[in-house]
Design an enzyme around this catalytic site. Sequence first.
Site, PDB file in Angstrom:
ATOM      1  N   ASP A 240       2.999  -4.347   8.290  1.00  0.00           N
ATOM      2  CA  ASP A 240       1.800  -3.539   8.044  1.00  0.00           C
ATOM      3  C   ASP A 240       0.614  -4.486   8.183  1.00  0.00           C
ATOM      4  OD1 ASP A 240      -0.442  -2.411   6.906  1.00  0.00           O
ATOM      5  OD2 ASP A 240       0.529  -1.822   5.030  1.00  0.00           O
TER       6      ASP A 240
ATOM      7  N   CYS B 231      -4.795   2.415  -3.629  1.00  0.00           N
ATOM      8  CA  CYS B 231      -3.575   3.013  -3.053  1.00  0.00           C
ATOM      9  C   CYS B 231      -2.392   2.061  -3.216  1.00  0.00           C
ATOM     10  CB  CYS B 231      -3.755   3.382  -1.591  1.00  0.00           C
ATOM     11  SG  CYS B 231      -5.004   4.632  -1.327  1.00  0.00           S
TER      12      CYS B 231
ATOM     13  N   GLN C 287      -4.517  -5.011   6.925  1.00  0.00           N
ATOM     14  CA  GLN C 287      -5.434  -6.051   6.434  1.00  0.00           C
ATOM     15  C   GLN C 287      -5.217  -7.369   7.172  1.00  0.00           C
ATOM     16  OE1 GLN C 287      -7.794  -5.163   4.536  1.00  0.00           O
ATOM     17  NE2 GLN C 287      -6.979  -3.197   3.830  1.00  0.00           N
TER      18      GLN C 287
ATOM     19  N   HIS D 213       0.881  -1.170   0.000  1.00  0.00           N
ATOM     20  CA  HIS D 213       0.000   0.000   0.000  1.00  0.00           C
ATOM     21  C   HIS D 213       0.921   1.224   0.000  1.00  0.00           C
ATOM     22  CE1 HIS D 213      -2.795   2.954   1.770  1.00  0.00           C
ATOM     23  NE2 HIS D 213      -3.787   2.141   1.461  1.00  0.00           N
TER      24      HIS D 213
ATOM     25  N   LYS E 187     -10.676  -0.692  10.424  1.00  0.00           N
ATOM     26  CA  LYS E 187     -10.815  -1.892   9.583  1.00  0.00           C
ATOM     27  C   LYS E 187     -11.129  -3.110  10.449  1.00  0.00           C
ATOM     28  CE  LYS E 187      -7.417  -0.204   6.203  1.00  0.00           C
ATOM     29  NZ  LYS E 187      -8.205   0.385   5.131  1.00  0.00           N
TER      30      LYS E 187
END
Lengths: 150, 422
Positions: B214, B378, B217, B137, B240
Amino acid sequence: MSDLTDLYQELILDHNRRPRNFGSLTEANRSARGVNPLCGDKVAVHLRVEDEEVKEIRFEGTGCAISIASASVMTESLKGRTCGDARNLFERFHQMVAVDDGPASHPPEMGKLAAFAGVRHYPARVKCATLAWHTLRAALEGDAQAVSTE
Amino acid sequence: MKQQIKTAEWKSADDSYDVARVREDFPVLGETVHGKPLVYLDNAATAQKPRAVIQRLARYYETENSNIHRGVHRLSEIATRAYEDARSTVKGFLNAAEEREIVFVRGTTEAINLVARCYGGSRLRPGDEVVISAMEHHSNIVPWQLICQEKGAVLRVIPVDDDGDIVMDEYRRMLSDKTRMVALPHVSNALGTVNPIKEMIAEAHAAGAPVLVDGAQGAPHANVDVRDLDCDFYAFSGHKLYGPTGIGVLYGKAALLEDMPPYQGGGDMILSVSFEHTEYNALPYKFEAGTPHIAGVIGLGAAVGYLTNLGVEAVAAHEDRVVAYAVERLRSVAGVRLVGTPERRASLVSFVLGDVHAHDVGTILDQEGIAVRTGHHCAMPVMDRFGVPATVRASFACYNTEAEVDVLADGLEKVRRIFARV
């Protein structure tokens, strides 16, 4: 909410599938690039302007059906017109797609451009329809910076 | 075309997970869009909020609102306790060793910027290398680009194969004594790839480099155990994960956080201030300057509590079933090409439909009540890698069903019909 065929009119689908005046223009004396960072649409508009008249106009780029068809119909509408006509048409087109004022009002002189009147019911898509026009204006004004719809 | 979806159909194949009950926890799922039941498949952008989170926010503002870590009055005590309880909940969720390793930030983006700025900024020297992957991302690219440019360091990018998996041999070759940081996505937001991060972390550590994961997700869909992974930093966003927007978490190993300079200066992050010298507060407060997003933190705590009550593994298993069904069902729609066919996939599927632009697909699906993400997500380098300007992304959460996948597939047939007119 309006029917989808109001947005995806056959004229729009046709110009998306077979864009007119698509490609580079070696004898261009005005050019500009435009991007819509939101969706990644890219367009370049090339013009050959002589005595304030649009002698030739072509575009290239990638994008959704609305943005490609809009660019294609724009080039058809402007060939042979004056730069002043082009600026006026930009204003009227912008008014037509971006201002939601009830029933569609598109004067007869808009011609094929009237096919985009349905866009105003889809606010997220206004930038798609106007990207080529913003780029055109930048080209006419000799603005070398890439225009952005953001 | 399905106009109405009966509650009975929502029931999942696996009786132990009652998705119909779960759906009742999310008020927004009762909404209609353009006269059709909302089919919300944009969870990778942001997930919907359960009543437990909404009510917890309301309770905070209605009965507890106060600033924290100051003031001796009753409300401040209650708010401070609720805020720190949320930290403890997050610590448990990530299986971190200590509360002070949990730093509250605005979201994953801020967490990565914090590490790039404070860790990268104090450690990187000219010629040093930071390794990321080709499936990042933008928020795990740009902060590293900025700090690398400033420090004269080099950004290296691990390639991704045609399926959307990291090329592990290339990754191993890239690691060296110049590697100062490896930053990787747990799950790719554009492809759905679940990366073998545990193995990748071990490889990086063998080369002497720390790893930031990261987890934007990852955290909502995987059972994250930062000690088992042995990651040095793990970042995720609350919104999220069924929590409020504007709040997220940076987990960092205490020893690393201790060595890093502060990110922002201000109140709460200090022990004492004079015009000559400021002594910084202890972890995690050193990194929490100013009045934090108190309601957000408390709401995030409620969201983590909600997910934990459902069972992180049960939710992941349910999502795996739905996404597997989506892959199979979408493949049956003529013209659909999946972008990313990774070895392990979590929670989302990215695709294109013939030569119809994703943006047009999105508009037509919207008219059917279906919310999907369309665009580059993104992740422009990922789009370039797969030679597409944009994709349609359907992403799933604890409340999505196979029946909703069918609505999506029917919607795609409608797109095909509209575009087949000329």
